[in-house]
Design an enzyme around this catalytic site. Structure first.
Site, PDB file in Angstrom:
ATOM      1  N   GLN A 108      -0.769 109.970  60.236  1.00 58.09           N
ATOM      2  CA  GLN A 108       0.611 109.849  60.714  1.00 58.09           C
ATOM      3  C   GLN A 108       0.624 109.191  62.097  1.00 58.09           C
ATOM      4  O   GLN A 108       1.669 108.877  62.631  1.00 58.09           O
ATOM      5  CB  GLN A 108       1.250 111.237  60.802  1.00 58.09           C
ATOM      6  CG  GLN A 108       1.335 111.957  59.471  1.00 58.09           C
ATOM      7  CD  GLN A 108       1.709 113.418  59.647  1.00 58.09           C
ATOM      8  OE1 GLN A 108       2.880 113.755  59.794  1.00 58.09           O
ATOM      9  NE2 GLN A 108       0.713 114.284  59.674  1.00 58.09           N
ATOM     10  N   HIS A 126       2.900 105.885  59.314  1.00 59.66           N
ATOM     11  CA  HIS A 126       4.004 105.683  60.259  1.00 59.66           C
ATOM     12  C   HIS A 126       3.865 104.404  61.078  1.00 59.66           C
ATOM     13  O   HIS A 126       4.478 104.261  62.139  1.00 59.66           O
ATOM     14  CB  HIS A 126       4.118 106.900  61.187  1.00 59.66           C
ATOM     15  CG  HIS A 126       4.451 108.159  60.455  1.00 59.66           C
ATOM     16  ND1 HIS A 126       4.228 109.412  60.972  1.00 59.66           N
ATOM     17  CD2 HIS A 126       4.973 108.370  59.222  1.00 59.66           C
ATOM     18  CE1 HIS A 126       4.605 110.326  60.093  1.00 59.66           C
ATOM     19  NE2 HIS A 126       5.062 109.729  59.023  1.00 59.66           N
ATOM     20  N   CYS A 156      11.320  82.957  61.920  1.00 59.86           N
ATOM     21  CA  CYS A 156      12.772  82.827  61.705  1.00 59.86           C
ATOM     22  C   CYS A 156      13.584  83.007  62.984  1.00 59.86           C
ATOM     23  O   CYS A 156      14.818  82.939  62.950  1.00 59.86           O
ATOM     24  CB  CYS A 156      13.226  83.845  60.647  1.00 59.86           C
ATOM     25  SG  CYS A 156      13.135  85.542  61.240  1.00 59.86           S
ATOM     26  N   SER A 195       1.540 119.431  62.586  1.00 57.01           N
ATOM     27  CA  SER A 195       2.382 120.639  62.520  1.00 57.01           C
ATOM     28  C   SER A 195       2.940 120.826  61.116  1.00 57.01           C
ATOM     29  O   SER A 195       3.508 121.861  60.800  1.00 57.01           O
ATOM     30  CB  SER A 195       3.520 120.517  63.542  1.00 57.01           C
ATOM     31  OG  SER A 195       4.235 119.309  63.316  1.00 57.01           O
TER      32      SER A 195
HETATM   33  N1  APR Z   1      -7.146 119.588  67.433  1.00 55.98           N
HETATM   34  C1  APR Z   1      -6.418 119.813  66.302  1.00 55.98           C
HETATM   35  N2  APR Z   1      -5.058 120.027  66.304  1.00 55.98           N
HETATM   36  C2  APR Z   1      -4.447 120.040  67.506  1.00 55.98           C
HETATM   37  C3  APR Z   1      -5.137 119.831  68.733  1.00 55.98           C
HETATM   38  C4  APR Z   1      -6.554 119.598  68.650  1.00 55.98           C
HETATM   39  N3  APR Z   1      -7.304 119.393  69.750  1.00 55.98           N
HETATM   40  N4  APR Z   1      -4.235 119.920  69.761  1.00 55.98           N
HETATM   41  C5  APR Z   1      -3.007 120.160  69.183  1.00 55.98           C
HETATM   42  N5  APR Z   1      -3.139 120.245  67.843  1.00 55.98           N
HETATM   43  C6  APR Z   1      -2.097 120.501  66.828  1.00 55.98           C
HETATM   44  C7  APR Z   1      -0.883 121.270  67.319  1.00 55.98           C
HETATM   45  O1  APR Z   1      -1.114 122.660  67.235  1.00 55.98           O
HETATM   46  C8  APR Z   1       0.195 120.817  66.335  1.00 55.98           C
HETATM   47  O2  APR Z   1       0.214 121.656  65.181  1.00 55.98           O
HETATM   48  O3  APR Z   1      -1.598 119.259  66.433  1.00 55.98           O
HETATM   49  C9  APR Z   1      -0.274 119.428  65.913  1.00 55.98           C
HETATM   50  C10 APR Z   1       0.588 118.276  66.435  1.00 55.98           C
HETATM   51  O4  APR Z   1       1.846 118.390  65.838  1.00 55.98           O
HETATM   52  P1  APR Z   1       2.995 117.322  66.154  1.00 55.98           P
HETATM   53  O5  APR Z   1       3.059 117.086  67.585  1.00 55.98           O
HETATM   54  O6  APR Z   1       4.194 117.799  65.423  1.00 55.98           O
HETATM   55  O7  APR Z   1       2.444 115.972  65.504  1.00 55.98           O
HETATM   56  P2  APR Z   1       2.468 115.509  63.977  1.00 55.98           P
HETATM   57  O8  APR Z   1       2.351 116.645  63.053  1.00 55.98           O
HETATM   58  O9  APR Z   1       1.479 114.417  63.860  1.00 55.98           O
HETATM   59  O10 APR Z   1       3.957 114.878  63.874  1.00 55.98           O
HETATM   60  C11 APR Z   1       4.293 114.235  62.694  1.00 55.98           C
HETATM   61  O11 APR Z   1       6.332 113.465  63.654  1.00 55.98           O
HETATM   62  O12 APR Z   1       7.027 112.881  65.614  1.00 55.98           O
HETATM   63  C12 APR Z   1       6.814 112.389  64.407  1.00 55.98           C
HETATM   64  O13 APR Z   1       6.169 110.280  63.653  1.00 55.98           O
HETATM   65  C13 APR Z   1       5.772 111.312  64.476  1.00 55.98           C
HETATM   66  O14 APR Z   1       3.741 111.108  63.221  1.00 55.98           O
HETATM   67  C14 APR Z   1       4.556 112.016  63.917  1.00 55.98           C
HETATM   68  C15 APR Z   1       5.164 113.039  62.982  1.00 55.98           C
END
Ligand code: APR
Length: 255
Positions: A108, A126, A156, A195
């Site tokens: 993502q 994404h 274009c 998440s």
């Molecule tokens: N190792 C593993 N996981 C981690 C670490 C780490 N060192 N640090 C943080 N995390 C976890 C957090 O606990 C959280 O659950 O990574 C997750 C990040 O979640 P988000 O910030 O919601 O990112 P993501 O799930 O990739 O979001 C999905 O949402 O904002 C849009 O397009 C954007 O691609 C993104 C999509």
């Protein structure tokens, strides 16, 4: 929160890692956190830009209403991201690509760090922050670090926008379909640093589960999907992923 130790990687996961022919890895912002990439959520807060929540500035509506403001946000993110280096998690996943007969990496993330770590077959659900796309003919342009960003389409003449999937937009054609097909075939699905609240990406582990795959989650926090997994490894990706591969008995090398 008890972080994972090598010995707490189950025999089941070791066995699957040793014997699987087809593996799917899904990553989110968390896999890049140890490289210095701020996540969007996790840790209880969400990213804000000039008083606007990121899902407002990163929306299709904003491209129509104020493209220069959207570029200002993405130019800021790009200058943050481009100098960053992959971490142990990216490097481990790049190694896994050579280890399994069928290995699919679905991300993502728009930061390009998987490719920088050597991953070749990456499905970017994404988009990518180092690319621009014509709003009309959809021609794509690389944005090279330290060089000025192209403004208009050489073909274009229309404006270019970030080649990133914004809120309110559908995914690039074919990307999700390819990922879903791989999820239906995989024997092992490892989900790292997401998440699990943004769809359709978050439906991939559900598809893999329905197809009988063994599901493993790697995240320092519980997520919206944790209940779905056969195994939840609580910890940082850069620490946990190398543990999976080096757990005793992992001799699965197809080359
Ligand atoms: N190792 C593993 N996981 C981690 C670490 C780490 N060192 N640090 C943080 N995390 C976890 C957090 O606990 C959280 O659950 O990574 C997750 C990040 O979640 P988000 O910030 O919601 O990112 P993501 O799930 O990739 O979001 C999905 O949402 O904002 C849009 O397009 C954007 O691609 C993104 C999509």
């Amino acid at each position: 929160m008890q972080t994972v130790q090598r010995q707490s990687i189950s025999d089941q996961l070791r066995h699957r890692f040793d014997t699987a022919k087809s593996v799917l890895v899904l990553t989110g912002a968390g896999v890049s956190a140890e490289s210095g990439v701020p996540t969007f959520r996790g840790g209880g807060n969400t990213a804000v830009w000039k008083g606007m929540p990121f899902d407002v500035i990163s929306s299709a509506k904003m491209v129509d209403r104020d493209l220069p403001a959207v570029w200002e946000w993405f130019d800021y993110r790009r200058t943050l991201l481009q100098p960053l280096e992959p971490n142990a998690a990216h490097r481990e996943i790049a190694r896994w690509e050579k280890r399994f007969q069928q290995f699919i990496l679905v991300t993502q993330n728009i930061d390009g760090l998987h490719q920088k770590a050597g991953s070749k077959s990456v499905i970017e659900l994404h988009g990518n922050i180092s690319r621009a796309r014509c709003v009309e003919c959809h021609a794509r342009y690389e944005i090279l670090a330290g060089e000025s960003r192209p403004e208009q389409c050489a073909g274009c003449g229309n404006w270019l926008r970030p080649d990133v999937v914004l809120f309110g937009e559908i995914l690039p054609p074919g990307a999700f379909e390819l990922a879903a097909k791989s999820a239906q075939k995989c024997e092992l699905c490892i989900v790292v640093g997401t998440s699990g609240i943004v769809y359709p990406a978050a439906s991939l582990p559900e598809i893999a589960k329905a197809a009988g795959a063994y599901l493993c989650e790697v995240n320092p926090e519980r997520t919206a999907l944790s209940g779905l997994f056969d195994e939840v490894l609580t910890g940082k990706a850069g620490e946990v992923l190398p543990m999976i591969a080096s757990a005793p008995d992992s001799t699965n090398t197809h080359s």
